[in-house]
Design a protein around this motif. Structure first.
Motif, mmCIF file in Angstrom:
data_model
loop_
_atom_site.group_PDB
_atom_site.id
_atom_site.type_symbol
_atom_site.label_atom_id
_atom_site.label_comp_id
_atom_site.label_asym_id
_atom_site.label_seq_id
_atom_site.Cartn_x
_atom_site.Cartn_y
_atom_site.Cartn_z
ATOM 1 N N ARG A 113 0.828 -1.206 0.000
ATOM 2 C CA ARG A 113 0.000 0.000 0.000
ATOM 3 C C ARG A 113 0.862 1.256 0.000
ATOM 4 N NH1 ARG A 113 -5.416 -0.945 1.924
ATOM 5 N NH2 ARG A 113 -5.485 1.138 2.817
ATOM 6 N N SER A 114 2.040 1.193 0.615
ATOM 7 C CA SER A 114 2.894 2.385 0.695
ATOM 8 C C SER A 114 3.484 2.757 -0.659
ATOM 9 C CB SER A 114 4.028 2.151 1.700
ATOM 10 O OG SER A 114 4.845 1.067 1.285
ATOM 11 N N TYR B 85 -11.863 -3.612 -4.526
ATOM 12 C CA TYR B 85 -10.527 -3.910 -5.027
ATOM 13 C C TYR B 85 -9.536 -2.805 -4.663
ATOM 14 C CZ TYR B 85 -6.672 -5.138 -8.091
ATOM 15 O OH TYR B 85 -5.426 -5.464 -8.563
ATOM 16 N N HIS B 86 -9.932 -1.559 -4.872
ATOM 17 C CA HIS B 86 -9.042 -0.444 -4.546
ATOM 18 C C HIS B 86 -8.730 -0.395 -3.057
ATOM 19 C CE1 HIS B 86 -8.582 2.296 -8.166
ATOM 20 N NE2 HIS B 86 -9.284 1.269 -8.642
ATOM 21 N N SER B 87 -9.678 -0.822 -2.227
ATOM 22 C CA SER B 87 -9.461 -0.811 -0.778
ATOM 23 C C SER B 87 -8.331 -1.746 -0.356
ATOM 24 C CB SER B 87 -10.746 -1.214 -0.040
ATOM 25 O OG SER B 87 -11.745 -0.240 -0.212
ATOM 26 N N SER B 88 -8.059 -2.755 -1.181
ATOM 27 C CA SER B 88 -6.966 -3.673 -0.868
ATOM 28 C C SER B 88 -5.602 -3.059 -1.148
ATOM 29 C CB SER B 88 -7.117 -4.970 -1.674
ATOM 30 O OG SER B 88 -6.892 -4.738 -3.065
ATOM 31 N N PRO C 235 -13.186 5.190 0.638
ATOM 32 C CA PRO C 235 -14.360 5.439 1.474
ATOM 33 C C PRO C 235 -15.028 4.123 1.871
ATOM 34 C CG PRO C 235 -14.404 6.767 -0.544
ATOM 35 C CD PRO C 235 -13.315 5.764 -0.709
ATOM 36 N N THR C 236 -15.841 4.167 2.918
ATOM 37 C CA THR C 236 -16.615 2.998 3.305
ATOM 38 C C THR C 236 -17.629 2.664 2.202
ATOM 39 O OG1 THR C 236 -18.326 4.319 4.383
ATOM 40 C CG2 THR C 236 -16.423 3.631 5.740
ATOM 41 N N LYS C 237 -18.169 1.461 2.267
ATOM 42 C CA LYS C 237 -19.181 1.046 1.301
ATOM 43 C C LYS C 237 -20.357 2.016 1.296
ATOM 44 C CE LYS C 237 -22.461 -2.718 0.420
ATOM 45 N NZ LYS C 237 -22.901 -4.083 0.829
ATOM 46 N N ASN D 103 -5.554 -7.374 -11.317
ATOM 47 C CA ASN D 103 -6.882 -7.220 -11.908
ATOM 48 C C ASN D 103 -6.970 -5.862 -12.593
ATOM 49 O OD1 ASN D 103 -9.662 -7.100 -12.519
ATOM 50 N ND2 ASN D 103 -10.124 -8.472 -10.800
ATOM 51 N N PRO D 104 -6.456 -5.773 -13.820
ATOM 52 C CA PRO D 104 -6.396 -4.483 -14.521
ATOM 53 C C PRO D 104 -7.753 -3.796 -14.671
ATOM 54 C CG PRO D 104 -5.048 -6.109 -15.648
ATOM 55 C CD PRO D 104 -5.822 -6.854 -14.598
ATOM 56 N N GLN D 105 -8.803 -4.571 -14.935
ATOM 57 C CA GLN D 105 -10.117 -3.963 -15.166
ATOM 58 C C GLN D 105 -10.693 -3.366 -13.890
ATOM 59 O OE1 GLN D 105 -11.533 -3.298 -17.984
ATOM 60 N NE2 GLN D 105 -10.094 -4.410 -19.289
ATOM 61 N N LEU D 106 -10.454 -3.991 -12.750
ATOM 62 C CA LEU D 106 -10.971 -3.432 -11.498
ATOM 63 C C LEU D 106 -10.128 -2.260 -11.013
ATOM 64 C CD1 LEU D 106 -12.266 -6.398 -9.290
ATOM 65 C CD2 LEU D 106 -13.569 -4.550 -10.346
#
Length: 230
Positions: free
Chosen positions: A3-4, A158-161, A166-168, A218-221
């Protein structure tokens, strides 16, 4: 990928993607001087990776509605001319036309109608043979609001990983406001819809995944794409 590292990763990769397209355009042109406008950013980071020999051929404007431009003195070095203009794109009155119009992370601040208007205005400001380079994040294909929420939540998960998101619940609120003209982010469209808008305006366009997307699992996500329109 940690993530960093992901922040510098997607920034640097897209800067190189943009620079490659500009270099290709210059190499295939018989012009010796080029007029470029970078829309929606008070800086010129989008052109920072350009080699000096290309920069020396470019008159560039950084246009943004906000006045913050602390990095401009660094990123504007090397160009034939460079200036910052504080203006909302839709209120910008230009007597000049441009060989290249660039946006990065600008479209996801626009509603559907504003996106169409952006390209309509941009088309009128292009010199013959000019191009528009747009880099942004896009959802997977959707055809209605319910599908937009569904693919938006897949995007968010996916981006959250990889990056803080933001939250759901908050993300659903953002998507529900996608057609509100308030300049807030999160108004991601899908590439298929953008392609349709461009076709309606008479553009010839290519839409490809950016280098950062291609290097993830996962390029599409991840969804960052580059659109070249002419």
């Amino acid at each position: 990928m940690s993530r960093s590292y992901i922040g510098p990763f997607f920034d640097e990769k897209t800067r190189f993607d943009i620079s490659k397209e500009i270099q290709n355009f210059i190499e295939n042109s018989n012009k010796s001087e080029f007029d470029v406008i970078n829309v929606g950013s008070p800086y010129l980071w989008e052109l920072y990776e350009l080699p000096t020999k290309e920069k020396q051929k470019i008159n560039v404007i950084a246009l943004d509605k906000d006045s913050e431009k602390s990095d401009f003195s660094k990123t504007s070095i090397g160009f034939k001319t460079a200036k910052f203009v504080q203006s909302n794109w839709f209120n910008y009155k230009s007597v000049n036309k441009y060989d290249i119009i660039i946006t990065r992370w600008f479209l996801h601040h626009l509603t559907t109608n504003d996106t169409k208007e952006f390209y309509k205005v941009a088309k009128n400001l292009l010199n013959p043979g000019g191009i528009i380079i747009s880099v942004d994040y896009f959802f997977k294909q959707f055809s209605n609001h319910e599908e937009r929420i569904k693919v938006g939540l897949e995007y968010n998960k996916y981006h959250s990983s990889l990056t803080p998101q933001p939250t759901k619940e908050r993300w659903i609120q953002v998507i529900n406001n996608c057609e509100v003209s308030d300049w807030k982010g999160g108004k991601m469209d899908c590439a298929e819809n953008i392609s349709k808008y461009l076709d309606e305006l008479g553009f010839e366009s290519t839409i490809e995944l950016c280098t950062d997307s291609l290097e993830l699992d996962n390029p599409q996500l991840w969804g960052q794409k580059i659109i070249i329109s002419k």
